[in-house]
Scaffold this motif. Structure first.
Motif, PDB file in Angstrom:
ATOM      1  N   PHE A  62       0.470  -2.190   9.722  1.00 58.08           N
ATOM      2  CA  PHE A  62       1.380  -1.277   9.036  1.00 58.08           C
ATOM      3  C   PHE A  62       2.648  -1.073   9.857  1.00 58.08           C
ATOM      4  O   PHE A  62       2.579  -0.847  11.059  1.00 58.08           O
TER       5      PHE A  62
ATOM      6  N   TYR B  65      -8.903   2.516  11.476  1.00 58.77           N
ATOM      7  CA  TYR B  65      -7.505   2.636  11.861  1.00 58.77           C
ATOM      8  C   TYR B  65      -7.269   4.012  12.473  1.00 58.77           C
ATOM      9  O   TYR B  65      -7.928   4.985  12.119  1.00 58.77           O
TER      10      TYR B  65
ATOM     11  N   GLY C 199       2.144   5.557  14.235  1.00 56.09           N
ATOM     12  CA  GLY C 199       1.839   5.163  12.862  1.00 56.09           C
ATOM     13  C   GLY C 199       0.400   4.734  12.729  1.00 56.09           C
ATOM     14  O   GLY C 199      -0.473   5.153  13.484  1.00 56.09           O
ATOM     15  N   LEU C 200       0.153   3.852  11.752  1.00 52.21           N
ATOM     16  CA  LEU C 200      -1.190   3.355  11.481  1.00 52.21           C
ATOM     17  C   LEU C 200      -1.460   2.125  12.334  1.00 52.21           C
ATOM     18  O   LEU C 200      -0.752   1.126  12.235  1.00 52.21           O
ATOM     19  N   GLN C 201      -2.507   2.196  13.143  1.00 50.53           N
ATOM     20  CA  GLN C 201      -2.853   1.077  14.011  1.00 50.53           C
ATOM     21  C   GLN C 201      -4.300   0.667  13.802  1.00 50.53           C
ATOM     22  O   GLN C 201      -5.188   1.512  13.739  1.00 50.53           O
TER      23      GLN C 201
ATOM     24  N   TYR D 145       4.158   0.998   2.096  1.00 48.73           N
ATOM     25  CA  TYR D 145       4.085  -0.002   3.149  1.00 48.73           C
ATOM     26  C   TYR D 145       4.047  -1.408   2.556  1.00 48.73           C
ATOM     27  O   TYR D 145       3.242  -1.689   1.661  1.00 48.73           O
TER      28      TYR D 145
ATOM     29  N   GLN E 184       6.568   1.098   9.595  1.00 45.96           N
ATOM     30  CA  GLN E 184       6.913   2.502   9.364  1.00 45.96           C
ATOM     31  C   GLN E 184       6.997   2.841   7.880  1.00 45.96           C
ATOM     32  O   GLN E 184       6.928   4.001   7.499  1.00 45.96           O
TER      33      GLN E 184
ATOM     34  N   TYR F 283       0.863  -1.171   0.000  1.00 49.27           N
ATOM     35  CA  TYR F 283       0.000   0.000   0.000  1.00 49.27           C
ATOM     36  C   TYR F 283       0.904   1.227   0.000  1.00 49.27           C
ATOM     37  O   TYR F 283       2.059   1.167   0.398  1.00 49.27           O
TER      38      TYR F 283
END
Lengths: 113, 113
Positions: free
Chosen positions: A103, B35, B42-44, A87, A105, A36
């Motif tokens: 995800f 998310y 970051g993205l969680q 990502y 970093q 992504y």
């Protein structure tokens, strides 16, 4: 814990191919490799995914090594609009966590004129 | 066709308040995931809903909750807001439980003051 390892940042000249590596040495047999990207201030965008064969679509190509421990996303002719965070994500098909994307970093790709 | 729609785009709330965010998936999509994105973490993944049932949940406190309606639209609620809840909240939709590609919305930028 992130199961993939990516370089923090990469640069690429406009018009050249951008090759983004990803290491996933602990990948399991039913895990797919997903890519992504997230352009600044936008939601992530799906690029491509694969299990063990190389894949190509209108956006990119995905090369997965034979042992599946690493992969490379290739943007064949990078443009300034490809500047984004990329990502590399593993996700198991059919598993209970199938819809969950973990995800890391990511790699900040900067495309220069 | 229309993409994933999240409302509102921006929101400012005070500590201790609660907030409800809305997500309308792509027409025909039945799976919705949420998310949280912050500079530090970051993205969680928060949670995923399919057919009005929560199928997956991330590691967030019980102050974070969600639901999905029969038309697949989803809402997430955060109660007793904390400063650390300031983040970009992203919604993603998939056609079905087993679909591979997730489509993300533009997100809701929540600021807690």
């Amino acid at each position: 814990d992130a199961k993939t390892t990516q370089p923090t940042s990469m640069d690429c000249a406009e018009g050249r191919a951008a090759n983004l590596p990803c290491n996933h040495s602990t990948i399991s047999g039913n895990e797919y490799v997903y890519w992504y990207r997230q352009i600044h201030s936008q939601g992530p965008q799906y690029i491509i995914h694969g299990l063990k064969n190389n894949e190509t679509n209108e956006m990119a190509s995905l090369i997965i090594t034979e042992d599946r421990k690493s992969s490379t996303l290739i943007l064949p002719h990078a443009t300034l609009r490809d500047t984004a965070v990329y990502y590399c994500i593993l996700s198991n098909a059919g598993g209970t966590s199938y819809g969950k994307l973990t995800f890391g970093q990511g790699t900040i790709l900067t495309v220069h004129p | 066709k229309a993409g994933v729609t999240q409302t509102p785009r921006y929101l400012i709330k005070t500590r201790g308040q609660q907030v409800t965010l809305s997500c309308s998936p792509i027409s025909g999509h039945r799976s919705v995931s949420w998310y949280q994105q912050t500079p530090g973490q970051g993205l969680q993944f928060l949670f995923e809903y399919f057919s009005e049932t929560q199928r997956n949940k991330g590691n967030f406190p019980g102050r974070f909750s969600g639901r999905q309606f029969s038309n697949s639209r989803s809402e997430m609620n955060v109660s007793t807001l904390e400063l650390g809840d300031s983040a970009l909240y992203l919604c993603a939709s998939r056609r079905d439980w087993g679909s591979t590609e997730a489509f993300f919305g533009q997100g809701t930028r929540l600021t807690v003051v």
